[in-house]
Design an enzyme around this catalytic site. Structure first.
Site, PDB file in Angstrom:
ATOM      1  N   HIS A 184     -17.688  24.929 -56.336  1.00 26.30           N
ATOM      2  CA  HIS A 184     -17.821  23.763 -55.287  1.00 26.30           C
ATOM      3  C   HIS A 184     -18.168  22.485 -56.572  1.00 26.30           C
ATOM      4  CE1 HIS A 184     -22.022  25.230 -55.936  1.00 26.30           C
ATOM      5  NE2 HIS A 184     -22.328  23.721 -56.017  1.00 26.30           N
ATOM      6  N   HIS A 218     -21.702  19.789 -47.122  1.00 27.93           N
ATOM      7  CA  HIS A 218     -22.666  19.005 -48.320  1.00 27.93           C
ATOM      8  C   HIS A 218     -21.593  19.081 -49.618  1.00 27.93           C
ATOM      9  CE1 HIS A 218     -25.784  20.355 -45.847  1.00 27.93           C
ATOM     10  NE2 HIS A 218     -25.628  21.620 -45.779  1.00 27.93           N
ATOM     11  N   HIS A 236     -20.016  18.289 -57.156  1.00 27.38           N
ATOM     12  CA  HIS A 236     -20.815  17.151 -56.663  1.00 27.38           C
ATOM     13  C   HIS A 236     -20.099  16.056 -57.530  1.00 27.38           C
ATOM     14  CE1 HIS A 236     -23.975  20.269 -55.569  1.00 27.38           C
ATOM     15  NE2 HIS A 236     -23.449  20.868 -56.445  1.00 27.38           N
ATOM     16  N   GLU A 260     -24.760  16.194 -61.652  1.00 27.89           N
ATOM     17  CA  GLU A 260     -26.100  16.675 -61.359  1.00 27.89           C
ATOM     18  C   GLU A 260     -26.960  16.590 -62.569  1.00 27.89           C
ATOM     19  OE1 GLU A 260     -26.031  19.999 -58.238  1.00 27.89           O
ATOM     20  OE2 GLU A 260     -26.619  18.112 -57.081  1.00 27.89           O
ATOM     21  N   THR A 291     -29.457  23.455 -56.656  1.00 29.08           N
ATOM     22  CA  THR A 291     -29.688  22.254 -56.601  1.00 29.08           C
ATOM     23  C   THR A 291     -29.514  21.532 -55.334  1.00 29.08           C
ATOM     24  OG1 THR A 291     -27.335  21.550 -56.778  1.00 29.08           O
ATOM     25  CG2 THR A 291     -28.624  21.944 -58.865  1.00 29.08           C
ATOM     26  N   THR A 292     -29.437  22.534 -54.132  1.00 28.85           N
ATOM     27  CA  THR A 292     -29.506  22.063 -52.834  1.00 28.85           C
ATOM     28  C   THR A 292     -30.434  23.293 -52.032  1.00 28.85           C
ATOM     29  OG1 THR A 292     -27.716  23.770 -52.085  1.00 28.85           O
ATOM     30  CG2 THR A 292     -27.040  21.670 -52.830  1.00 28.85           C
ATOM     31  N   HIS A 303     -19.312  23.351 -60.020  1.00 24.82           N
ATOM     32  CA  HIS A 303     -20.398  24.652 -60.285  1.00 24.82           C
ATOM     33  C   HIS A 303     -19.878  25.855 -59.818  1.00 24.82           C
ATOM     34  CE1 HIS A 303     -24.222  21.644 -59.646  1.00 24.82           C
ATOM     35  NE2 HIS A 303     -23.630  22.028 -60.873  1.00 24.82           N
TER      36      HIS A 303
HETATM   37  N1  LIG Z   1     -25.475  23.436 -56.384  1.00 24.93           N
HETATM   38  S1  LIG Z   1     -25.635  25.027 -56.787  1.00 24.93           S
HETATM   39  O1  LIG Z   1     -24.727  25.519 -57.596  1.00 24.93           O
HETATM   40  O2  LIG Z   1     -27.131  25.256 -57.408  1.00 24.93           O
HETATM   41  C1  LIG Z   1     -25.692  26.083 -55.429  1.00 24.93           C
HETATM   42  C2  LIG Z   1     -25.349  25.399 -54.045  1.00 24.93           C
HETATM   43  C3  LIG Z   1     -25.413  26.176 -53.114  1.00 24.93           C
HETATM   44  C4  LIG Z   1     -25.369  27.610 -52.999  1.00 24.93           C
HETATM   45  C5  LIG Z   1     -25.434  28.228 -54.244  1.00 24.93           C
HETATM   46  F1  LIG Z   1     -25.717  29.429 -54.440  1.00 24.93           F
HETATM   47  C6  LIG Z   1     -25.692  27.328 -55.337  1.00 24.93           C
HETATM   48  F2  LIG Z   1     -25.786  28.091 -56.706  1.00 24.93           F
HETATM   49 ZN   LIG Z   2     -23.756  22.848 -56.963  1.00 15.22          ZN
END
Ligand SMILES: NS(=O)(=O)c1cccc(F)c1F
Ligand SMILES: [Zn+2]
Length: 265
Positions: A96, A66, A98, A108, A201-202, A121
């Site tokens: 990570h 992802h 996006h 996002e 957000t996932t 993020h």
């Molecule tokens: N896109 S995200 O930062 O909300 C997120 C995604 C996967 C696991 C998480 F703990 C997370 F915080």
């Molecule tokens: Zn994220």
């Protein structure tokens, strides 16, 4: 789509379909959101953000199908954030990204309807109140995610070590050792931010995130962005189809009356 294993960003399994297996997708504190800057309320009681990242221990760089992610040793309070809207400190677990296919999409969160080409993020969890990341991820004050926008401009020297290693995690399920990476280099000079209560957000889209989105983007080069778009795949090595990992972003969700606070006037 079988439970939490199989979701994606395509026509059949993308954000508009996630509600089938993750009904909280239609909840009232979902993320991301469009940040309307002139509706954000300056909150003078918000403290400055404090990043204690100097003793951080990065472990690996991986492709989870992802996103691409760098994980940290979170067995103690070596790498934490505090201040801001937070009660106490939160431990860094991973960061990570996006991103999109070109510069007019990919982030996002959007600001006054404007997307950025990429969003970083930095995911932290409340290790004071909960005994594991998983437990924290299920609690309304369990997680804090710092969002940093990436804008195209000059090259970002600190990001090169990461973009040069992406070829090692081309396929879903691959990971490579990635020591001594301090994400402080990925922070902008200003720590001014917007903050609001939201969600992952996932999938599983848990409504357990205090979002802190930094206003100032960092600048990365188009070449560095192209490395993300051209090197990593959604697909695993064994799969027939090779699908570039791009557009791995969820669009903005309804605000449902939430207030966005600003740390700045
Ligand atoms: N896109 S995200 O930062 O909300 C997120 C995604 C996967 C696991 C998480 F703990 C997370 F915080
Ligand atoms: Zn994220």
């Amino acid at each position: 789509m079988t439970g939490q294993h199989c979701w994606g960003y395509g026509e059949e399994d993308g954000p508009s379909e996630w509600h089938r297996y993750f009904p909280i997708a239609e909840g009232n504190r979902q993320s991301p959101i469009n940040i309307v800057s002139n509706q954000a309320v300056f909150n003078p009681s918000l403290k400055p953000l404090v990043f204690v990242y100097d003793q951080c221990t990065s472990i690996n760089l991986s492709n989870n199908g992802h996103s691409v992610m760098v994980e940290f040793d979170d067995n103690d309070d070596k790498t934490v954030i505090s201040g801001g809207p937070l009660e106490g400190s939160y431990r860094l677990k991973q960061f990570h990204f996006h991103w999109g296919t070109q510069r007019n999409s990919g982030s996002e969160h959007t600001v006054d309807g404007k997307p950025y080409p990429c969003e970083l993020h930095l995911v932290h969890w409340n290790a004071r109140a909960y005994s594991s990341f998983g437990e924290a991820a299920a609690a309304p004050d369990g997680l804090v995610v710092i969002g940093v926008f990436l804008e195209t401009g000059g090259q970002h020297p600190g990001l090169n070590r990461l973009t040069d290693a992406l070829y090692m995690v081309k396929f879903k399920g691959t990971k490579t050792q990635f020591d001594d990476f301090n994400p402080r280099c990925l922070l902008p000079s200003s720590f001014e931010y917007w903050t609001y209560p939201g969600s992952l957000t996932t999938p599983p889209l848990n409504e357990s995130v205090i979002w802190v989105v930094l206003k100032e983007p960092i600048k990365v080069s188009e070449k560095q962005m192209e490395k993300f778009r051209k090197t990593v795949l959604f697909s695993g090595e064994e799969e027939e189809q090779r699908v570039h990992m791009v557009n791995n972003y969820r669009p903005p969700q309804p605000l449902n009356g939430r207030q966005v606070h600003a740390s700045f006037k």
